[in-house]
Design a protein around this motif. Structure first.
Motif, PDB file in Angstrom:
ATOM      1  N   LEU A  73      -6.296  -9.841  -8.062  1.00  0.00           N
ATOM      2  CA  LEU A  73      -5.647  -8.767  -8.894  1.00  0.00           C
ATOM      3  C   LEU A  73      -5.915  -8.509 -10.482  1.00  0.00           C
ATOM      4  N   ASN A  74      -5.614  -9.510 -10.645  1.00  0.00           N
ATOM      5  CA  ASN A  74      -5.714  -9.509 -12.765  1.00  0.00           C
ATOM      6  C   ASN A  74      -6.976  -9.476 -13.161  1.00  0.00           C
ATOM      7  N   LEU A  75      -7.988 -10.427 -11.939  1.00  0.00           N
ATOM      8  CA  LEU A  75      -9.422 -10.658 -12.990  1.00  0.00           C
ATOM      9  C   LEU A  75      -9.626  -8.795 -12.448  1.00  0.00           C
ATOM     10  N   ILE A 135      -2.081 -18.303  -1.070  1.00  0.00           N
ATOM     11  CA  ILE A 135      -2.228 -17.076  -0.719  1.00  0.00           C
ATOM     12  C   ILE A 135      -1.717 -16.020  -2.016  1.00  0.00           C
ATOM     13  N   PHE A 136      -0.261 -15.721  -2.307  1.00  0.00           N
ATOM     14  CA  PHE A 136      -0.270 -15.673  -2.722  1.00  0.00           C
ATOM     15  C   PHE A 136      -0.408 -15.758  -4.785  1.00  0.00           C
ATOM     16  N   ALA A 137      -0.851 -16.644  -5.292  1.00  0.00           N
ATOM     17  CA  ALA A 137      -1.578 -16.697  -6.476  1.00  0.00           C
ATOM     18  C   ALA A 137      -2.786 -16.772  -6.500  1.00  0.00           C
ATOM     19  N   ALA A 138      -3.945 -16.526  -5.480  1.00  0.00           N
ATOM     20  CA  ALA A 138      -4.699 -15.811  -5.369  1.00  0.00           C
ATOM     21  C   ALA A 138      -5.121 -14.653  -5.434  1.00  0.00           C
ATOM     22  N   ALA A 159      -0.155  -6.007  -7.890  1.00  0.00           N
ATOM     23  CA  ALA A 159      -0.475  -7.087  -8.233  1.00  0.00           C
ATOM     24  C   ALA A 159       1.189  -7.525  -7.911  1.00  0.00           C
ATOM     25  N   TYR A 160       2.169  -6.714  -8.791  1.00  0.00           N
ATOM     26  CA  TYR A 160       3.215  -7.349  -8.587  1.00  0.00           C
ATOM     27  C   TYR A 160       3.870  -6.775  -7.050  1.00  0.00           C
ATOM     28  N   LEU A 196       0.747  -1.013   0.258  1.00  0.00           N
ATOM     29  CA  LEU A 196      -0.124   0.329   0.104  1.00  0.00           C
ATOM     30  C   LEU A 196       1.026   1.133   0.046  1.00  0.00           C
ATOM     31  N   VAL A 197       1.497   1.100   1.059  1.00  0.00           N
ATOM     32  CA  VAL A 197       2.627   2.815   1.588  1.00  0.00           C
ATOM     33  C   VAL A 197       3.617   2.413  -0.487  1.00  0.00           C
ATOM     34  N   ALA A 198       4.100   0.901  -1.551  1.00  0.00           N
ATOM     35  CA  ALA A 198       4.870   1.887  -2.597  1.00  0.00           C
ATOM     36  C   ALA A 198       3.248   2.043  -3.629  1.00  0.00           C
ATOM     37  N   ALA A 199       2.255   1.940  -3.234  1.00  0.00           N
ATOM     38  CA  ALA A 199       0.813   1.922  -4.158  1.00  0.00           C
ATOM     39  C   ALA A 199       0.978   3.293  -4.099  1.00  0.00           C
TER      40      ALA A 199
END
Length: 318
Positions: free
Chosen positions: A299-301, A291-294, A251-252, A106-109
């Motif tokens: 986020l891709n969806l 969890i990473f995959a989900a 997502a990344y 969040l901070v990076a975003a």
């Protein structure tokens, strides 16, 4: 409206199928690892009886398909099992770590998204100028270096030489917000430099691509300023690709933090999965991976849905 709802349902169904496939890959990847898990946990001095008891406790005497569907059913209920390293509930271990990873992302975003949009708009506004070329060179240089190299350079400059920020981001749930922000600034800046080029260049390219449109030429004929045309006419119609690339980079920011968290010893999910791999704590590795995959699939969806929602013409492809 019905088209959007149908689209969301279709994308969610596709996301569930993708997660099912990813869970199968994760399970098979762990299943194909060499060595005996119980032998590694018990040590070389373990007897056959202790190994048999360990396999029974972990359910390793069951067939692989049975263990897979049992693991999948437990995950669907939110039960990730217990850690082999300390016996604690994995959901308890992941809870705080996941919150830390989300906070760092969040901070990076908050830093990367507005800065990328502003630089992209300015680069399109002053196309082919020294500013445009300089920004492109700097952003491409930052993305060309691996994350750990950027992180070590930032540590050398801002921590070792200037002493402004700590080199280790050792935060805890009791850390005050301002102190937490101070400690996560360097890892957040590292992630910002890594993802900013994608968003900035996509914003620039989307706006420049629209500048040759007839309605933009009409606005120019009316005598409107270039900045007014870009902000009020080009930018609203360029949101679809911009939103898409922003969501993908978000997502990344969440799933790509493993290296950054390890460099700064940040207590996030990435650091947890690395520690669990070293300890051969397979249930924790599986839980972190799913969890990473989900998160990445979700986020891709979201990126797909937002890009279509901002450009309804994509609902009716030719």
């Amino acid at each position: 409206m019905l088209s959007i709802i149908r689209l969301i349902l279709e994308r969610l169904g596709l996301g569930v199928l993708v997660l099912f496939a990813v869970s199968l890959i994760i399970f098979l990847g762990v299943e194909l690892l060499p060595g005996d898990l119980c032998q590694a946990l018990q040590g070389q001095s373990a007897t056959e009886s202790t190994l048999a008891a360990c396999r029974k406790e972990l359910g390793l005497e069951q067939s692989a398909p049975t263990r897979y569907f049992h693991w999948l059913a437990n995950i669907a209920q939110g039960d990730f099992g217990k850690s082999l390293a300390n016996g604690r509930e994995i959901s308890e271990l992941i809870g705080v770590r996941l919150a830390n990873t989300f906070f760092l992302a969040l901070v990076a975003a908050v830093i990367a998204v507005p800065l990328s949009l502003i630089l992209g708009i300015l680069a399109a506004l002053y196309r082919n100028s020294w500013f445009d070329r300089s920004i492109n060179v700097l952003t491409l240089a930052s993305i060309s270096f691996p994350e750990f190299f950027v992180a070590y350079i930032l540590i050398l400059v801002f921590s070792v030489q200037l002493g402004w920020f700590p080199s280790l981001s050792d935060v805890s749930p009791d850390t005050p917000l301002l102190e937490r922000l101070h400690k996560v600034f360097l890892p957040a800046l590292t992630l910002t430099l890594v993802v900013m080029a994608h968003m900035m260049r996509m914003t620039r390219a989307a706006i420049i691509n629209l500048m040759a449109s007839p309605y933009i030429e009409m606005a120019q004929f009316k005598g409107l300023s270039r900045s007014h045309i870009i902000i009020h006419h080009a930018l609203p119609n360029a949101w679809a690709p911009i939103v898409n690339v922003v969501a993908l980079n978000l997502a990344y920011l969440i799933v790509g933090v493993v290296i950054v968290e390890v460099v700064f010893v940040y207590p996030g999910l990435g650091q947890l999965i690395v520690d669990s791999v070293q300890k051969r704590d397979i249930p924790v590795v599986q839980a972190c991976s799913i969890i990473f995959a989900a998160t990445y699939v979700l986020l891709n969806l979201t990126a797909d849905i937002l890009s279509i929602a901002t450009n309804p013409r994509l609902l009716h492809p030719k």
